[in-house]
Design a protein around this motif. Sequence first.
Motif, mmCIF file in Angstrom:
data_model
loop_
_atom_site.group_PDB
_atom_site.id
_atom_site.type_symbol
_atom_site.label_atom_id
_atom_site.label_comp_id
_atom_site.label_asym_id
_atom_site.label_seq_id
_atom_site.Cartn_x
_atom_site.Cartn_y
_atom_site.Cartn_z
ATOM 1 N N ILE A 180 -31.229 42.322 17.408
ATOM 2 C CA ILE A 180 -32.183 42.772 17.582
ATOM 3 C C ILE A 180 -33.021 43.488 18.203
ATOM 4 O O ILE A 180 -33.020 43.010 19.107
ATOM 5 C CB ILE A 180 -33.675 41.490 17.540
ATOM 6 C CG1 ILE A 180 -33.634 40.911 16.200
ATOM 7 C CG2 ILE A 180 -34.894 42.041 17.622
ATOM 8 C CD1 ILE A 180 -34.043 38.750 16.472
ATOM 9 N N LYS A 181 -33.283 44.668 17.897
ATOM 10 C CA LYS A 181 -34.016 45.689 18.352
ATOM 11 C C LYS A 181 -34.950 45.395 19.415
ATOM 12 O O LYS A 181 -36.237 44.882 18.606
ATOM 13 C CB LYS A 181 -33.780 46.928 17.844
ATOM 14 C CG LYS A 181 -33.945 48.197 19.044
ATOM 15 C CD LYS A 181 -34.204 49.558 18.133
ATOM 16 C CE LYS A 181 -34.143 50.963 18.774
ATOM 17 N NZ LYS A 181 -34.407 51.648 18.415
ATOM 18 N N VAL A 182 -35.122 45.520 20.369
ATOM 19 C CA VAL A 182 -37.075 45.350 20.952
ATOM 20 C C VAL A 182 -37.671 46.133 21.700
ATOM 21 O O VAL A 182 -36.245 47.189 22.147
ATOM 22 C CB VAL A 182 -36.603 44.200 22.337
ATOM 23 C CG1 VAL A 182 -37.991 44.188 22.984
ATOM 24 C CG2 VAL A 182 -35.445 43.401 22.369
ATOM 25 N N PHE A 183 -38.453 46.957 20.756
ATOM 26 C CA PHE A 183 -39.673 48.227 21.333
ATOM 27 C C PHE A 183 -40.742 47.356 22.220
ATOM 28 O O PHE A 183 -40.869 46.645 22.279
ATOM 29 C CB PHE A 183 -39.881 48.467 20.243
ATOM 30 C CG PHE A 183 -38.905 49.103 19.372
ATOM 31 C CD1 PHE A 183 -38.834 50.327 18.831
ATOM 32 C CD2 PHE A 183 -38.463 48.299 18.153
ATOM 33 C CE1 PHE A 183 -38.142 51.127 18.238
ATOM 34 C CE2 PHE A 183 -37.773 48.413 17.025
ATOM 35 C CZ PHE A 183 -37.562 49.664 17.063
ATOM 36 N N ALA A 184 -40.837 48.501 23.421
ATOM 37 C CA ALA A 184 -41.636 48.392 24.517
ATOM 38 C C ALA A 184 -42.906 49.175 24.524
ATOM 39 O O ALA A 184 -43.003 50.273 24.251
ATOM 40 C CB ALA A 184 -41.364 48.618 25.600
ATOM 41 N N ALA A 185 -44.335 48.805 23.741
ATOM 42 C CA ALA A 185 -45.194 49.478 24.107
ATOM 43 C C ALA A 185 -45.438 50.011 25.742
ATOM 44 O O ALA A 185 -46.176 49.083 26.522
ATOM 45 C CB ALA A 185 -46.351 48.740 23.285
ATOM 46 N N GLU A 186 -45.404 51.598 25.458
ATOM 47 C CA GLU A 186 -45.546 52.133 26.433
ATOM 48 C C GLU A 186 -46.992 53.242 26.977
ATOM 49 O O GLU A 186 -46.456 54.235 26.127
ATOM 50 C CB GLU A 186 -44.442 52.196 27.449
ATOM 51 C CG GLU A 186 -44.314 52.042 28.901
ATOM 52 C CD GLU A 186 -45.049 53.353 29.562
ATOM 53 O OE1 GLU A 186 -44.511 54.726 29.361
ATOM 54 O OE2 GLU A 186 -45.684 53.790 30.865
ATOM 55 N N MET A 187 -47.806 53.217 27.273
ATOM 56 C CA MET A 187 -49.026 54.286 26.660
ATOM 57 C C MET A 187 -48.253 55.780 27.624
ATOM 58 O O MET A 187 -48.773 56.588 26.329
ATOM 59 C CB MET A 187 -49.901 54.666 27.823
ATOM 60 C CG MET A 187 -51.115 55.875 27.246
ATOM 61 S SD MET A 187 -52.325 54.818 28.622
ATOM 62 C CE MET A 187 -53.196 56.170 27.858
ATOM 63 N N GLU A 188 -46.826 55.755 28.565
ATOM 64 C CA GLU A 188 -46.202 57.540 28.470
ATOM 65 C C GLU A 188 -45.152 57.491 27.348
ATOM 66 O O GLU A 188 -44.457 58.693 27.701
ATOM 67 C CB GLU A 188 -46.461 57.598 30.495
ATOM 68 C CG GLU A 188 -47.459 57.635 30.765
ATOM 69 C CD GLU A 188 -48.583 58.193 30.735
ATOM 70 O OE1 GLU A 188 -48.499 59.034 30.159
ATOM 71 O OE2 GLU A 188 -49.827 57.940 30.599
ATOM 72 N N ALA A 189 -44.848 56.770 26.695
ATOM 73 C CA ALA A 189 -43.134 56.958 26.181
ATOM 74 C C ALA A 189 -43.840 58.428 25.304
ATOM 75 O O ALA A 189 -44.439 58.516 24.959
ATOM 76 C CB ALA A 189 -43.632 55.773 25.116
ATOM 77 N N SER A 190 -42.747 59.201 24.873
ATOM 78 C CA SER A 190 -42.654 60.407 24.031
ATOM 79 C C SER A 190 -42.207 60.173 22.559
ATOM 80 O O SER A 190 -42.591 61.052 21.954
ATOM 81 C CB SER A 190 -41.921 60.748 24.559
ATOM 82 O OG SER A 190 -40.412 60.626 24.638
ATOM 83 N N ASN A 191 -41.753 59.223 22.159
ATOM 84 C CA ASN A 191 -41.837 58.241 21.588
ATOM 85 C C ASN A 191 -42.879 57.782 20.878
ATOM 86 O O ASN A 191 -42.969 57.297 21.582
ATOM 87 C CB ASN A 191 -40.551 57.725 20.761
ATOM 88 C CG ASN A 191 -38.835 57.712 21.223
ATOM 89 O OD1 ASN A 191 -38.907 59.245 21.103
ATOM 90 N ND2 ASN A 191 -38.069 57.021 21.358
ATOM 91 N N HIS A 192 -43.221 58.227 19.510
ATOM 92 C CA HIS A 192 -44.714 57.926 18.528
ATOM 93 C C HIS A 192 -44.092 56.711 17.578
ATOM 94 O O HIS A 192 -42.655 57.000 17.542
ATOM 95 C CB HIS A 192 -45.513 59.250 17.816
ATOM 96 C CG HIS A 192 -45.787 60.084 18.915
ATOM 97 N ND1 HIS A 192 -46.440 61.263 18.694
ATOM 98 C CD2 HIS A 192 -46.024 59.945 20.256
ATOM 99 C CE1 HIS A 192 -46.970 61.147 19.583
ATOM 100 N NE2 HIS A 192 -46.987 61.615 20.396
ATOM 101 N N ILE A 193 -44.634 55.973 17.444
ATOM 102 C CA ILE A 193 -44.608 54.667 16.314
ATOM 103 C C ILE A 193 -44.320 54.829 16.076
ATOM 104 O O ILE A 193 -43.390 54.034 14.561
ATOM 105 C CB ILE A 193 -45.461 53.858 16.383
ATOM 106 C CG1 ILE A 193 -46.662 54.466 16.086
ATOM 107 C CG2 ILE A 193 -46.359 52.842 18.124
ATOM 108 C CD1 ILE A 193 -48.269 53.871 16.264
ATOM 109 N N SER A 194 -44.572 56.819 14.861
ATOM 110 C CA SER A 194 -43.902 56.800 13.590
ATOM 111 C C SER A 194 -42.709 57.683 13.242
ATOM 112 O O SER A 194 -42.599 57.172 12.670
ATOM 113 C CB SER A 194 -45.294 57.772 13.422
ATOM 114 O OG SER A 194 -44.532 58.768 13.908
#
Length: 256
Positions: A180-194
């Motif tokens: 299972i891949k783990v995504f972290a919601a991080e405000m400064e991340a360059s990758n957008h959720i889309s």
Amino acid sequence: MKDFRKKQHRPKKSSLVYGREAVVAALQEGAVLDRIYLDQQLTGRFVNDIKRLAANHSVPVNYVPKAKLDFFNVDGHEGIVAQKARIRYQDLQDIISLVTENGEVPLLLLLDGITDIRNIGGIARTAWCCGVHAIIIPDKGVGALNEDAILTSAGALEKIPVCRVNSLMKTVDELHLNGIKVFAAEMEASNHISEADFTIPSAIVMGSEEKGIYPALLKICDENISIPMQNHFESLNVSVATGMILYEAMKQRIKG
């Protein structure tokens, strides 16, 4: 000294177990307890026995001032009050196995440091509606899933599986072992959720609005993602942010 009456609602007496013998008996009989509140001034063999029993049954122990225990307004608490759980916590590996056996792609949600039960309730509603298979919470540092939390979730917390774990760090390792891949919601991340691929087995970590995700936990996640904003702002409400991310995940899975 803090005035607890201003901070929180007093739970119903019927939801409490109090007194040393009563709490020990509840643990030994396998009663499902949300957490134990123990007078921080207590010492001795009883404290060690309670800690051992609580650990064996994965029940968190909160060390609190006597004023907190008096707030519950129960006679003869003897320095210990336990709150009964309204939900029955489930084993994470059992959930993952069941999901995969049913031919579904796991979608899990981890909550790190979210203490506001209104946010937890709102998150649970959205998670249930968006097809999340389980919410994972740590045994400490998260709001109690009590009557108020269930009320704010409109009952969603009684529908969606909830897994309470000793360590979110170890849980991420377990998720990795299950592919299972783990995504972290991080405000400064360059990758957008889309840009993230939620069609694969996925877990999403949400942190508190004040502190975000614990740095060591953030470091071991696979990909950081952010929500694009037209106008920059310090942070989004965590319940709202979770809803946006889960909606994107659901949309991708429906299209897939």
